[in-house]
Enzyme design. Sequence first.
Site, PDB file in Angstrom:
ATOM      1  N   PRO A   1     -32.416  28.675 -29.248  1.00 13.42           N
ATOM      2  CA  PRO A   1     -31.016  28.391 -28.935  1.00 13.42           C
ATOM      3  C   PRO A   1     -30.845  27.612 -27.639  1.00 13.42           C
ATOM      4  O   PRO A   1     -31.807  27.341 -26.918  1.00 13.42           O
ATOM      5  CB  PRO A   1     -30.414  29.782 -28.808  1.00 13.42           C
ATOM      6  CG  PRO A   1     -31.532  30.579 -28.197  1.00 13.42           C
ATOM      7  CD  PRO A   1     -32.811  30.023 -28.795  1.00 13.42           C
TER       8      PRO A   1
ATOM      9  N   LYS B   1     -38.187  23.746 -33.248  1.00  8.06           N
ATOM     10  CA  LYS B   1     -36.964  22.956 -33.154  1.00  8.06           C
ATOM     11  C   LYS B   1     -36.110  23.486 -32.009  1.00  8.06           C
ATOM     12  O   LYS B   1     -35.595  24.605 -32.080  1.00  8.06           O
ATOM     13  CB  LYS B   1     -36.139  23.028 -34.439  1.00  8.06           C
ATOM     14  CG  LYS B   1     -34.934  22.054 -34.418  1.00  8.06           C
ATOM     15  CD  LYS B   1     -33.869  22.412 -35.413  1.00  8.06           C
ATOM     16  CE  LYS B   1     -32.799  23.312 -34.844  1.00  8.06           C
ATOM     17  NZ  LYS B   1     -31.966  22.673 -33.773  1.00  8.06           N
TER      18      LYS B   1
ATOM     19  N   GLU C   1     -30.089  21.228 -30.383  1.00  2.64           N
ATOM     20  CA  GLU C   1     -29.784  19.804 -30.196  1.00  2.64           C
ATOM     21  C   GLU C   1     -29.096  19.528 -28.865  1.00  2.64           C
ATOM     22  O   GLU C   1     -29.192  18.433 -28.319  1.00  2.64           O
ATOM     23  CB  GLU C   1     -28.918  19.285 -31.346  1.00  2.64           C
ATOM     24  CG  GLU C   1     -27.592  19.975 -31.546  1.00  2.64           C
ATOM     25  CD  GLU C   1     -27.667  21.141 -32.531  1.00  2.64           C
ATOM     26  OE1 GLU C   1     -26.606  21.494 -33.081  1.00  2.64           O
ATOM     27  OE2 GLU C   1     -28.770  21.704 -32.731  1.00  2.64           O
TER      28      GLU C   1
ATOM     29  N   GLU D   1     -33.599  37.009 -34.252  1.00  4.02           N
ATOM     30  CA  GLU D   1     -32.970  37.636 -33.082  1.00  4.02           C
ATOM     31  C   GLU D   1     -31.579  37.035 -33.003  1.00  4.02           C
ATOM     32  O   GLU D   1     -31.413  35.870 -32.642  1.00  4.02           O
ATOM     33  CB  GLU D   1     -33.757  37.352 -31.805  1.00  4.02           C
ATOM     34  CG  GLU D   1     -33.124  37.977 -30.576  1.00  4.02           C
ATOM     35  CD  GLU D   1     -33.723  37.479 -29.270  1.00  4.02           C
ATOM     36  OE1 GLU D   1     -33.284  37.953 -28.208  1.00  4.02           O
ATOM     37  OE2 GLU D   1     -34.599  36.597 -29.313  1.00  4.02           O
TER      38      GLU D   1
ATOM     39  N   CYS E   1     -26.172  36.922 -25.109  1.00  8.13           N
ATOM     40  CA  CYS E   1     -25.690  38.005 -25.967  1.00  8.13           C
ATOM     41  C   CYS E   1     -25.684  39.341 -25.235  1.00  8.13           C
ATOM     42  O   CYS E   1     -25.035  40.279 -25.681  1.00  8.13           O
ATOM     43  CB  CYS E   1     -26.521  38.083 -27.240  1.00  8.13           C
ATOM     44  SG  CYS E   1     -28.270  38.378 -26.970  1.00  8.13           S
TER      45      CYS E   1
END
Length: 385
Positions: free
Chosen positions: A164, A189, A192, A263, A297
């Site tokens: 993230p 990945k 972005e 997660e 979070c």
Amino acid sequence: MSNTRVDVAPFITEQEFPPLQHFINGAFVESAGEEYSEVVNPANGQVIALVPRGSTADVDDAVNAAHDAFRQWGSVTPKERSEAMLAIANVVEENADLLARLEAHNAGKPLEVAGDDVDGTVDIFRFSAGAARAFTEAGAGDYVEDHTSFILREPLGVIGAIVPWNYPLLMGAWKIAPILAAGNTLVLKPAEQTPLSVLKLAELIAGVLPRGVFNVVTGLGREVGEALSHHEKIAMVAMTGSVGSGRAVASAASGTLKRVHLELGGKATVVVLKDAGSDAVAEGVREAGFWNSGQECGAGTRILVDKDVEAELVEKLVAQIGTLTVGDPAEGEHIEQCPLVSEQHFERAKGFLERAQNEGAVAALGGSAADREGFFIQPTVLTNV
């Protein structure tokens, strides 16, 4: 609260940026497609880089490279993999200042938070180096008559990882280090919005790992993330992100019955009983609620408090949170709260605040966007929610 803006020289130079390409089979390569995503400095909304929007073809290239590399990497001894993890930790430590500044510039992080993330990155590689050589398991034995039982641990193969935007380098490392230490290979990945620190890590450690062991494909979740989740040569996909994204990954992965590690997001509640010291609570919430500008979070964003001490606690919270220093991370290490990561996230947060106050919530502190360029929200305390 201070939100004074000062003119500062850029604290990241063009030469310090990573190559803005995919990292596949040990080298930076051009994308198969011609589409790019804008990477924005959230402190001023300016575009600082263009990175490729990866395609299925790019994912195929990366997975094939990782698949080929697994034949060798999966069979090396834990000692060799451990030494590689320690070498990566040393490289990160040697480049800690650069990585922290790059992370702060891209993600809009306070330098203290970015520095802490780099320290955590060093630590997870060193931890994984030790864990790779310290597996524990039941001893071999005849637990059933005439049958000898033992456990043999083997790497899975190629792992797809999706990380993230709120902790790009650290959460990348939380996946990279244990995945590689266990003998797997990896296609990662990054988000972005925040790909720069992981691309820089790939550049810095390119000479440490064999070609193809660690690969990075930039792009969108609905393209690169979905391709990783579907790919038949990927044995497992690991993702940190929203509940919605987790559902999409799990659904896509089900077609090939690959393992899935998710997660997902949450929200932390602070429960305050009447015998809790309001000074200590206010000091704790100042950090728990606003670390990394509240973008995690685990942030303490909801407070359930005994009515008997509510007024006193609100007063102490306003006093504590009102001292947060707001600004661009480039302004220095004294900055404690920085912008939100993107315009989309900024607009979403503004919408929450507006709807809450329209429905009767009262802003004891803040309550709206800050009056400055960039994606800044005032440090806020809402009451009567």
